[in-house]
Design a protein around this motif. Structure first.
Motif, mmCIF file in Angstrom:
data_model
loop_
_atom_site.group_PDB
_atom_site.id
_atom_site.type_symbol
_atom_site.label_atom_id
_atom_site.label_comp_id
_atom_site.label_asym_id
_atom_site.label_seq_id
_atom_site.Cartn_x
_atom_site.Cartn_y
_atom_site.Cartn_z
ATOM 1 N N THR A 101 -6.794 27.450 4.572
ATOM 2 C CA THR A 101 -6.983 27.440 3.122
ATOM 3 C C THR A 101 -7.097 25.997 2.643
ATOM 4 O O THR A 101 -7.346 25.080 3.429
ATOM 5 N N GLY A 102 -6.867 25.785 1.340
ATOM 6 C CA GLY A 102 -6.994 24.433 0.792
ATOM 7 C C GLY A 102 -6.072 23.436 1.448
ATOM 8 O O GLY A 102 -6.422 22.271 1.623
ATOM 9 N N TYR A 103 -4.869 23.892 1.802
ATOM 10 C CA TYR A 103 -3.932 23.076 2.580
ATOM 11 C C TYR A 103 -3.561 23.876 3.824
ATOM 12 O O TYR A 103 -3.145 25.036 3.723
ATOM 13 N N ALA A 117 -0.676 26.428 -4.937
ATOM 14 C CA ALA A 117 -2.012 26.259 -4.395
ATOM 15 C C ALA A 117 -2.009 26.976 -3.052
ATOM 16 O O ALA A 117 -0.960 27.120 -2.428
ATOM 17 N N SER A 118 -3.165 27.459 -2.617
ATOM 18 C CA SER A 118 -3.216 28.181 -1.348
ATOM 19 C C SER A 118 -2.785 27.280 -0.199
ATOM 20 O O SER A 118 -3.240 26.137 -0.105
ATOM 21 N N GLU A 119 -1.907 27.798 0.644
ATOM 22 C CA GLU A 119 -1.422 27.033 1.789
ATOM 23 C C GLU A 119 -1.363 27.930 3.019
ATOM 24 O O GLU A 119 -0.967 29.094 2.928
ATOM 25 N N VAL A 162 -0.136 31.662 2.275
ATOM 26 C CA VAL A 162 0.395 31.875 0.931
ATOM 27 C C VAL A 162 -0.732 31.628 -0.063
ATOM 28 O O VAL A 162 -1.248 30.514 -0.161
ATOM 29 N N ALA A 163 -1.120 32.678 -0.786
ATOM 30 C CA ALA A 163 -2.216 32.584 -1.745
ATOM 31 C C ALA A 163 -1.763 31.896 -3.022
ATOM 32 O O ALA A 163 -0.565 31.710 -3.265
ATOM 33 N N ALA A 211 2.059 36.383 0.111
ATOM 34 C CA ALA A 211 2.021 35.829 1.468
ATOM 35 C C ALA A 211 1.487 36.857 2.448
ATOM 36 O O ALA A 211 1.853 38.036 2.388
ATOM 37 N N THR A 212 0.629 36.412 3.343
ATOM 38 C CA THR A 212 0.086 37.270 4.399
ATOM 39 C C THR A 212 0.530 36.724 5.745
ATOM 40 O O THR A 212 0.268 35.561 6.070
ATOM 41 N N PHE A 213 1.198 37.549 6.510
ATOM 42 C CA PHE A 213 1.698 37.171 7.825
ATOM 43 C C PHE A 213 0.753 37.667 8.900
ATOM 44 O O PHE A 213 0.381 38.844 8.925
#
Length: 295
Positions: A75-77, A21-23, A47-48, A53-55
């Protein structure tokens, strides 16, 4: 980062199509005040759901800028590791959690800055931290944040306690790293040591970009205070990942949600010292009330 790499990041794949899940993980070194000449710094890793992962490299940031950044990357979390107390109810002195932390930090050769409502501009009624937290709208409960599957969460972290966990060489008497370039006791070797220790934490989760940023920071010949603020944001980011992904025994929460708490990765060499200090003062550890020593 590939979905396979993301699965290795905590090993929490639930199915082949949607291992994550997106975090969002955010590290914010707030600098405690809102001085435009001395801003803090903020960094993030998103993290999609497909595992990529996008830094977001650390950038200098005041509270309003940090809030806008968090709104952008949340994101969601979302877990925000904030290097500033979030619960301060004592009128003066130190919070109980700080007294426990000081038992270890003083042994290491460092100090703990006390948080109280008497600290004008930091924790008084007009301090910027309070409207920031109100606008952030995040749950402030580290134990719940570790287990949650969604929502926005914030927790107070303490990089000075994390460094000995990230580098065992700093977990000895008078071995605290002196890596602040603005401090006369600054030691270039300690700067490199802390930056490399942060890189190793991101390597643990197979996160090449943030690890590379930390190694580049270690190579700076003349780091400035702003560089340290950015590095502290990266340490906060590493703590957020550690709290969420590492075994719970590798971290510690000192204190509670009434009088304030501190979250940090736990160096084995400091465990007994911290738990003994908590028992002496009746301070909770990891959400469990501690009986006062001798009772």
């Amino acid at each position: 980062m590939s979905p396979a790499d993301a699965t290795a990041l905590g090993g929490r794949a639930s199915d082949a199509e949607n291992p994550w899940a997106s975090e969002s993980f955010i590290g914010f070194d707030s600098a405690w005040t809102d001085n435009p000449r001395a801003p803090g710094a903020i960094a993030a890793l998103v993290v999609a759901s497909d595992g990529t992962a996008t830094f977001h490299p650390p950038r200098l940031s005041r509270f309003a800028e940090a809030l806008a950044f968090i709104d952008e990357v949340a994101t969601g979390y979302t877990l925000i590791a904030l290097d500033q107390p979030t619960i301060v109810r004592n009128a003066a002195g130190m919070r109980p959690a700080e007294r426990v932390a000081a038992a270890a930090i003083s042994w290491l050769g460092g100090g703990v800055q006390p948080a109280s409502r008497s600290k004008t501009g930091m924790f008084c009624d007009a301090a910027p931290i309070w409207p920031f937290l109100a606008a952030l709208g995040a749950a402030d409960d580290p134990m719940a944040a570790r287990a949650a599957s969604n929502g926005r969460h914030v927790m107070e972290v303490f990089p000075a306690l994390a460094i000995p966990a990230f580098d065992a060489g700093c977990a000895a008497r008078k071995a605290a790293a002196k890596y602040n370039p603005a401090n006369p006791r600054f030691r270039p070797d300690d700067w490199r040591r802390v930056a490399r220790a942060a890189a190793a934490q991101f390597d643990r989760w197979q996160l090449a970009e943030p690890a590379c940023w930390c190694r580049d920071a270690a190579a700076l010949l003349r780091p400035r205070k702003a560089d340290q603020d950015r590095l502290d944001a990266m340490l906060c980011l590493a703590i957020a990942l550690h709290w969420r992904l590492a075994p719970s025994a590798e971290s510690i929460m000192i204190g509670d949600l009434d009088d304030g708490y501190i979250v940090a990765p736990l160096a084995p060499a400091l465990r007994d010292r911290l738990t003994a200090a908590a028992a002496l003062r009746g301070v909770a550890i990891d959400g469990r009330p501690a009986a006062v020593s001798g009772r």
